[in-house]
Design a protein around this motif. Structure first.
Motif, PDB file in Angstrom:
ATOM      1  N   THR A  73      -4.269  37.967  52.961  1.00 36.10           N
ATOM      2  CA  THR A  73      -2.991  38.545  53.368  1.00 36.10           C
ATOM      3  C   THR A  73      -2.165  37.514  54.124  1.00 36.10           C
ATOM      4  OG1 THR A  73      -4.017  40.717  53.567  1.00 36.10           O
ATOM      5  CG2 THR A  73      -1.860  40.415  54.616  1.00 36.10           C
ATOM      6  N   GLU A  74      -0.929  37.313  53.694  1.00 37.44           N
ATOM      7  CA  GLU A  74      -0.013  36.374  54.356  1.00 37.44           C
ATOM      8  C   GLU A  74       1.389  36.969  54.387  1.00 37.44           C
ATOM      9  OE1 GLU A  74      -0.410  33.667  55.969  1.00 37.44           O
ATOM     10  OE2 GLU A  74      -2.517  33.259  55.556  1.00 37.44           O
ATOM     11  N   SER A  75       2.245  36.454  55.286  1.00 42.93           N
ATOM     12  CA  SER A  75       3.648  36.865  55.372  1.00 42.93           C
ATOM     13  C   SER A  75       4.546  35.674  55.131  1.00 42.93           C
ATOM     14  CB  SER A  75       3.948  37.459  56.764  1.00 42.93           C
ATOM     15  OG  SER A  75       3.132  38.585  57.020  1.00 42.93           O
ATOM     16  N   PHE A  76       5.629  35.893  54.378  1.00 45.80           N
ATOM     17  CA  PHE A  76       6.568  34.824  54.058  1.00 45.80           C
ATOM     18  C   PHE A  76       7.997  35.337  54.152  1.00 45.80           C
ATOM     19  CE2 PHE A  76       3.446  31.878  52.596  1.00 45.80           C
ATOM     20  CZ  PHE A  76       2.451  32.631  51.987  1.00 45.80           C
ATOM     21  N   PRO A  77       8.920  34.564  54.732  1.00 44.96           N
ATOM     22  CA  PRO A  77      10.343  34.918  54.694  1.00 44.96           C
ATOM     23  C   PRO A  77      10.857  34.900  53.260  1.00 44.96           C
ATOM     24  CG  PRO A  77       9.911  33.254  56.372  1.00 44.96           C
ATOM     25  CD  PRO A  77       8.663  33.351  55.537  1.00 44.96           C
ATOM     26  N   ALA A  78      11.847  35.711  52.989  1.00 47.78           N
ATOM     27  CA  ALA A  78      12.373  35.838  51.635  1.00 47.78           C
ATOM     28  C   ALA A  78      13.012  34.549  51.125  1.00 47.78           C
ATOM     29  CB  ALA A  78      13.394  36.964  51.575  1.00 47.78           C
ATOM     30  N   ASN A  79      13.466  33.671  52.020  1.00 47.31           N
ATOM     31  CA  ASN A  79      14.112  32.428  51.562  1.00 47.31           C
ATOM     32  C   ASN A  79      13.123  31.284  51.369  1.00 47.31           C
ATOM     33  OD1 ASN A  79      13.557  32.024  54.239  1.00 47.31           O
ATOM     34  ND2 ASN A  79      15.618  31.431  54.837  1.00 47.31           N
ATOM     35  N   ASP A  80      11.811  31.533  51.569  1.00 43.19           N
ATOM     36  CA  ASP A  80      10.817  30.503  51.270  1.00 43.19           C
ATOM     37  C   ASP A  80      10.832  30.203  49.773  1.00 43.19           C
ATOM     38  OD1 ASP A  80      10.080  30.299  53.867  1.00 43.19           O
ATOM     39  OD2 ASP A  80       7.976  30.840  53.574  1.00 43.19           O
ATOM     40  N   LEU A  81      10.517  28.956  49.418  1.00 46.88           N
ATOM     41  CA  LEU A  81      10.494  28.574  48.012  1.00 46.88           C
ATOM     42  C   LEU A  81       9.239  29.115  47.349  1.00 46.88           C
ATOM     43  CD1 LEU A  81      11.795  24.888  48.227  1.00 46.88           C
ATOM     44  CD2 LEU A  81      13.074  26.988  47.829  1.00 46.88           C
ATOM     45  N   VAL A  82       9.415  29.648  46.144  1.00 49.35           N
ATOM     46  CA  VAL A  82       8.305  30.317  45.475  1.00 49.35           C
ATOM     47  C   VAL A  82       7.154  29.359  45.199  1.00 49.35           C
ATOM     48  CG1 VAL A  82       9.279  29.969  43.154  1.00 49.35           C
ATOM     49  CG2 VAL A  82       7.700  31.854  43.577  1.00 49.35           C
TER      50      VAL A  82
END
Length: 455
Positions: free
Chosen positions: A12-21
């Protein structure tokens, strides 16, 4: 085939929506590789074989229903953000609609297994369902599978090369939008500190580029070719002003005239400016009253203005009854309203919080309670003289809300054709139910008389 006990525990991890895929997938692949190597899973591979987690070997699949799609390097290009990636999958039907609504992506990571020292074969795969809700990406369990060792008497079959290249037949061709340049004079709306608005027409002659042939796209019922959409009363059209993409609004000709279009758009700019001022005062109030910061509420009013063309525009629509007849005009009337383009994408959800005569009762989530408290603040801040109606907007991944296209009811009943006067304000005061945010902000009981103000 490895059994159920070979499943890798959830990551399980969290990423901001503007992080590069690609950055996100690289990180998740590395974590899956680490879990595979450090756990008991690698030992269950056939003797003399290994899983190839390198970027050259792995592949990502997306699913929609029973269909599975291999994602190409073009689709995972380095400049793509998670938000854009979700929008792309949605646009091309490579993700279930329920996942889009839930802000969730599910991907499968396919990892080849090869025999060391021999010709590689795709002996198995590791699946990595990855789920993301709003700002979070949740990676589910991963399963590694491999075929058993071939019998010693039988040499490993040699793989034959097969080209995996295929033309992306499902790709949507880029739409070339033609624009028409119009000269116009701008009218802006200024808001004073005491809440008074002033319309000011500027003398400078300016130009704006407006998409042509959007009317033919409007008949399809979905955006395309410069047509952004429509509401009950207005069309939204793509335009370019000072090098920026903007939304241009004009009233639908059925039920309107050049004069009513002109008057209504001026009134809308006034209400939009007032609403933006109330959003700013609500933010100030929350910062002074609360120990925590609420997500931001704003209106798409930055740089909004009214334009009036200097050349004659034939009013109303031309009849377009068949596909071989097109109306390529960019404008229906001389007067138009320009506002910023609203954000779109998988992380942006459009939502209506109240109607013209239906007050908001949005106590099912925090965003709804914020808007209800904001509506309460407006009535109190205006001392019962003004209320915002038809509150709608875009809820973004960070829970901030950009509101648009407001209406108002005023004690004088003069804010526009939608204004039903003090009757609606009284109705709001009687039917509004204070929530926890109203109480935290120490908003007044609207059933009590408003204090007398000299103005």
């Amino acid at each position: 085939m490895l059994n159920k006990s070979s499943e890798i525990p959830a990551i399980t991890e969290s990423f901001p929506a503007n992080d590069l895929v690609l950055d996100v997938l690289t990180q998740l692949t590395g974590q899956l590789n680490h879990a595979f190597v450090t756990g008991p899973y690698a030992a269950k591979l056939p003797e003399g074989s290994e899983a190839n987690f390198s970027s050259e070997g792995i592949a990502f699949h997306s699913t929609c229903g029973k269909s599975k799609y291999i994602l190409s390097a073009h689709e995972l290009k380095p400049s793509t953000s998670l938000e854009s990636f979700l929008s792309y999958l949605d646009l091309h039907g490579k993700i279930a609609k329920s996942n889009v609504e839930d802000r969730r992506i599910t991907l499968q990571l396919v990892v080849p297994v090869k025999y060391v020292g021999n010709t590689p074969s795709l002996l198995g795969s590791a699946s990595m369902p990855s789920n993301r809700r709003k700002r979070k990406t949740v990676v589910g369990h991963a399963v590694s599978r491999a075929l058993p060792n071939p019998p010693p008497s039988q040499p490993q079959p040699r793989s034959r090369y097969q080209s995996r290249w295929s033309k992306n037949a499902s790709a949507t061709p880029l739409q070339v939008i033609e624009y028409e340049t119009h000269s116009f004079k701008k009218t802006i709306c200024r808001l004073s500190q005491d809440g008074n608005t002033t319309l000011e027409q500027l003398s400078e002659l300016e130009t704006i580029e407006i998409a042509k042939n959007w009317l033919s796209y409007s008949k399809q019922g979905f955006p395309g070719g410069g047509y952004l959409g429509k509401g009950y009363y207005k069309y939204a059209i793509r335009a370019k002003y000072e090098g920026n993409d903007v939304a241009l609004l004009q009233y639908i000709p059925q039920g309107s005239t050049s004069e009513t279009n002109h008057q209504n758009l001026l009134a809308e700019l006034d209400v939009l400016t007032q609403a933006s001022g109330f959003a700013a005062s609500f933010k100030e109030r929350t910062q002074m009253t609360l120990s925590t910061t609420l997500p931001n509420i704003s209106y798409n009013s930055d740089g909004a203005f009214i334009g009036m063309t200097t050349s004659f525009i034939p009013a109303g629509p031309l009849p377009v009854n068949s596909s071989d007849v097109s109306d390529e005009r960019s404008l229906l009337y001389n007067t138009f309203l320009v506002v910023p383009l609203l954000p779109t994408g998988g992380f942006c959800k459009e939502r209506r919080f109240s109607g013209n005569s239906e007050i908001g009762q949005n106590d099912e989530d925090y965003a709804g309670m914020m808007i209800d408290a904001f509506a309460h603040h407006v009535v109190e801040d205006a001392n019962g003289e003004y209320m915002l109606a038809d509150i709608q907007g875009i809820v973004q991944f960070d829970k901030s809300i950009i509101l648009f296209d407001p209406q108002a009811h005023t004690k004088a009943g003069m804010s526009g054709s939608w204004d039903r006067g003090s009757e609606e304000i009284d109705k709001f005061c009687k039917e509004h139910k204070c929530n926890v945010i109203c109480k935290q902000l120490e908003l007044r009981d609207l059933l009590q008389p408003f204090p007398h103000r000299p103005w």
